[in-house]
Design an enzyme around this catalytic site. Structure first.
Site, PDB file in Angstrom:
ATOM      1  N   ASN A  43      -3.882 -14.024  11.523  1.00  0.00           N
ATOM      2  CA  ASN A  43      -4.088 -12.697  10.943  1.00  0.00           C
ATOM      3  C   ASN A  43      -5.155 -12.854   9.865  1.00  0.00           C
ATOM      4  O   ASN A  43      -4.891 -13.351   8.774  1.00  0.00           O
ATOM      5  CB  ASN A  43      -2.762 -12.209  10.337  1.00  0.00           C
ATOM      6  CG  ASN A  43      -2.873 -10.801   9.796  1.00  0.00           C
ATOM      7  OD1 ASN A  43      -3.961 -10.238   9.713  1.00  0.00           O
ATOM      8  ND2 ASN A  43      -1.742 -10.238   9.425  1.00  0.00           N
ATOM      9  N   ARG A 127      -4.398 -10.973  15.468  1.00  0.00           N
ATOM     10  CA  ARG A 127      -4.094  -9.588  15.112  1.00  0.00           C
ATOM     11  C   ARG A 127      -5.429  -8.878  14.856  1.00  0.00           C
ATOM     12  O   ARG A 127      -6.227  -9.308  14.020  1.00  0.00           O
ATOM     13  CB  ARG A 127      -3.254  -9.553  13.845  1.00  0.00           C
ATOM     14  CG  ARG A 127      -2.982  -8.143  13.431  1.00  0.00           C
ATOM     15  CD  ARG A 127      -2.418  -8.078  12.048  1.00  0.00           C
ATOM     16  NE  ARG A 127      -2.190  -6.674  11.694  1.00  0.00           N
ATOM     17  CZ  ARG A 127      -2.187  -6.234  10.452  1.00  0.00           C
ATOM     18  NH1 ARG A 127      -2.384  -7.047   9.454  1.00  0.00           N
ATOM     19  NH2 ARG A 127      -1.983  -4.971  10.211  1.00  0.00           N
ATOM     20  N   HIS A 216       0.044  -0.337  12.426  1.00  0.00           N
ATOM     21  CA  HIS A 216       1.350  -1.028  12.452  1.00  0.00           C
ATOM     22  C   HIS A 216       1.951  -0.973  13.854  1.00  0.00           C
ATOM     23  O   HIS A 216       3.179  -1.055  14.018  1.00  0.00           O
ATOM     24  CB  HIS A 216       2.379  -0.383  11.499  1.00  0.00           C
ATOM     25  CG  HIS A 216       2.043  -0.469  10.046  1.00  0.00           C
ATOM     26  ND1 HIS A 216       2.258   0.584   9.184  1.00  0.00           N
ATOM     27  CD2 HIS A 216       1.542  -1.460   9.291  1.00  0.00           C
ATOM     28  CE1 HIS A 216       1.903   0.244   7.962  1.00  0.00           C
ATOM     29  NE2 HIS A 216       1.453  -1.006   7.998  1.00  0.00           N
ATOM     30  N   ARG A 277      -1.689   3.652  -1.705  1.00  0.00           N
ATOM     31  CA  ARG A 277      -2.415   4.679  -0.935  1.00  0.00           C
ATOM     32  C   ARG A 277      -1.726   6.031  -1.055  1.00  0.00           C
ATOM     33  O   ARG A 277      -0.492   6.101  -1.038  1.00  0.00           O
ATOM     34  CB  ARG A 277      -2.490   4.278   0.542  1.00  0.00           C
ATOM     35  CG  ARG A 277      -3.556   3.245   0.815  1.00  0.00           C
ATOM     36  CD  ARG A 277      -3.498   2.769   2.245  1.00  0.00           C
ATOM     37  NE  ARG A 277      -3.073   1.383   2.311  1.00  0.00           N
ATOM     38  CZ  ARG A 277      -2.669   0.767   3.417  1.00  0.00           C
ATOM     39  NH1 ARG A 277      -2.633   1.415   4.558  1.00  0.00           N
ATOM     40  NH2 ARG A 277      -2.326  -0.495   3.379  1.00  0.00           N
ATOM     41  N   GLU A 421       6.082  -9.095  13.291  1.00  0.00           N
ATOM     42  CA  GLU A 421       4.811  -8.873  13.982  1.00  0.00           C
ATOM     43  C   GLU A 421       4.262 -10.151  14.583  1.00  0.00           C
ATOM     44  O   GLU A 421       3.695 -10.154  15.671  1.00  0.00           O
ATOM     45  CB  GLU A 421       3.805  -8.248  13.008  1.00  0.00           C
ATOM     46  CG  GLU A 421       4.125  -6.790  12.728  1.00  0.00           C
ATOM     47  CD  GLU A 421       3.453  -6.236  11.488  1.00  0.00           C
ATOM     48  OE1 GLU A 421       3.820  -6.660  10.377  1.00  0.00           O
ATOM     49  OE2 GLU A 421       2.574  -5.376  11.623  1.00  0.00           O
TER      50      GLU A 421
END
Ligand code: AMP
Length: 434
Positions: A43, A127, A216, A277, A421
């Site tokens: 990742n 990823r 996601h 965010r 993940e």
């Protein structure tokens, strides 16, 4: 969807072993069907590289680590083998290729390593944040795939170039190891037009592909499937709402195993209030505040991405929900306000997705906050009693465990399912490379 690899199973009639032969571009690869597969999951961020080496046959994480401050002074490599202690090394990491070489050195180290040589890495799963409309599934990486990822880079200018650097670095050091791209956006590609189109001139979609993509995806897919498995039900017959509540957060509506809506949009800025965010706002706020504060659009986006969310709402207390809970607990009203607003927005999304699917069988919480924050789950579910949702306070008193937290009579089953993940990327990589 791109289909790049021709796969041909061939049995060796002497040994009975099945070999899978396939071609990536003009390169010929071969795998033995029953061979143990070690998958390196990568990742890659712009200045970091997170990794895990996973044996997909017994789903054991053999080792994991993180290279930080790549290309910046003060590089650091953290490595931990299964059952071993964390080893932190201060080391200059000028680029991602150096980072990948540190990973290989650590994995093959005679003392702390977990494999004898590079040849024990059977495939690499990367990823990739944005696959645009081109990728609705994971794919074996070849030159065409790399070009396609580049093509959609302007949709994720911070992430996709970093992901591509990770691919190039692995290719340079492991040219014969097959690699797979697993996209954050892919699972959401099943959304219908009515869910992914914005109410703006259609020409922007036609010209620039401005639409909802969602992120996601690997987590939403994994958690939705796990929800059905855990309940012993067929996902095809289920309506599931997955709440991935971490520092970044998104909700998805999964009907019959397919994503029909999700809260993040063209970028991961839309949707829920997150750590830093903003999530949904009236877009006119951008022009209004920019005018008052004399800020450019770029500066406003920086505010919305980095200084908003619960950090901004709490007046700068923290973006971390543990800090906020502690501050609220000791009487900080602004922190309490941030947490209350956050939970309200999650509940509103759940309500709208119950409407989108005309019902909901299961609501599943995952990621840092979803898995661990007991009071946030309780507060969110408090808004959902009209759906017949009943939380069991004792069952909800858990952290990071796969479990049902609703009462037996609850019309909607509420669960906690820890996301994984990396495991999902490893599984998908192994499936494509076997
Ligand atoms: P993630 O991005 O999935 O790693 O989630 C990070 C968020 O999860 C942070 O805001 C953490 O405060 C929150 N989190 C992690 N562990 C806990 C915990 N035990 N209790 C409450 N929040 C937690």
């Amino acid at each position: 969807m791109y289909a790049f690899a021709a796969v041909v199973p061939q049995r060796n009639w002497c040994t009975g072993e099945e070999h899978i032969k396939y071609w990536i571009g003009d390169r010929h690869c071969e795998y033995q069907e029953n061979k143990i597969m070690n998958i390196l999951v990568i990742n890659c961020g712009s200045s970091s590289l997170k990794y895990q080496l996973i044996n997909t046959d017994n789903e054991e994480v053999l080792a994991k680590g993180l290279c930080e401050r790549i290309g910046i002074d003060g590089g650091m490599h953290t490595y931990q083998s299964k059952g071993g202690d964390k080893v932190k090394t201060n080391v200059d990491i000028p680029d991602h290729t150096k980072a990948v070489s540190l990973v290989i050195e650590a994995l093959t180290d005679s003392k702390d390593g977990v494999i004898g040589s590079l040849s024990e890495i059977d495939a690499v799963g990367h990823r990739i944040v944005h696959g645009g409309e081109k990728f609705s599934k994971s794919v074996v990486i070849n030159d065409e795939v790399i070009a396609a990822i580049k093509e959609v880079s302007d949709l994720a200018p911070l992430h996709n170039p970093a992901n591509l650097t990770g691919i190039a670095s692995c290719k340079a050091l492991m040219p014969d190891v097959p690699m797979v791209a697993v996209f954050d956006t892919a699972f959401h590609q099943t959304m219908p037009e009515k869910a992914y189109l914005y109410g703006i001139p259609y020409e922007y979609y036609r010209k620039y592909k401005v639409r909802r993509y969602g992120f996601h995806g690997t987590s939403h897919e994994y958690v939705a499937n796990r929800t059905a498995e855990f309940l012993g039900r067929d996902i095809k017959d289920m309506k599931i709402i997955v709440c991935h509540l971490g520092n970044g957060a998104s909700v998805s509506a999964v009907k019959g195993g397919r994503c029909v809506d999700t809260s993040m949009g063209l970028t991961p800025l839309e949707g829920l209030i997150m750590g830093t965010r903003s999530g949904d706002i009236d877009p006119a706020i951008i022009g209004f505040v920019a005018g008052k504060e004399n800020l450019s659009i770029g500066q406003m986006l920086e505010v919305l991405n980095k200084r908003s969310g619960v950090l901004g709402l709490s007046d700068g207390v923290s973006s971390d929900f543990r800090d906020l809970a502690e501050a609220a607990g000791s009487g900080n009203a602004q922190a309490a306000k941030a947490l209350e607003t956050y939970a309200y927005h999650v509940a509103k999304y759940i309500g709208s997705y119950a409407a989108a699917m005309n019902g909901v069988d299961a609501i599943t919480f995952t990621a840092g906050v979803g898995e661990n924050n007991i009071s946030a789950r309780e507060e969110i579910c408090g808004y959902l009693t009209y759906l017949g949702t009943q939380i069991d306070p004792d069952r909800n008193n858990v952290r990071g465990e796969e479990t049902v937290i609703s009462k037996d009579g609850s019309k909607v089953t509420v669960l906690v399912i820890p996301t994984d993940e990396e495991m999902s990327i490893a599984r998908q990589t192994a499936a494509l490379c076997r």
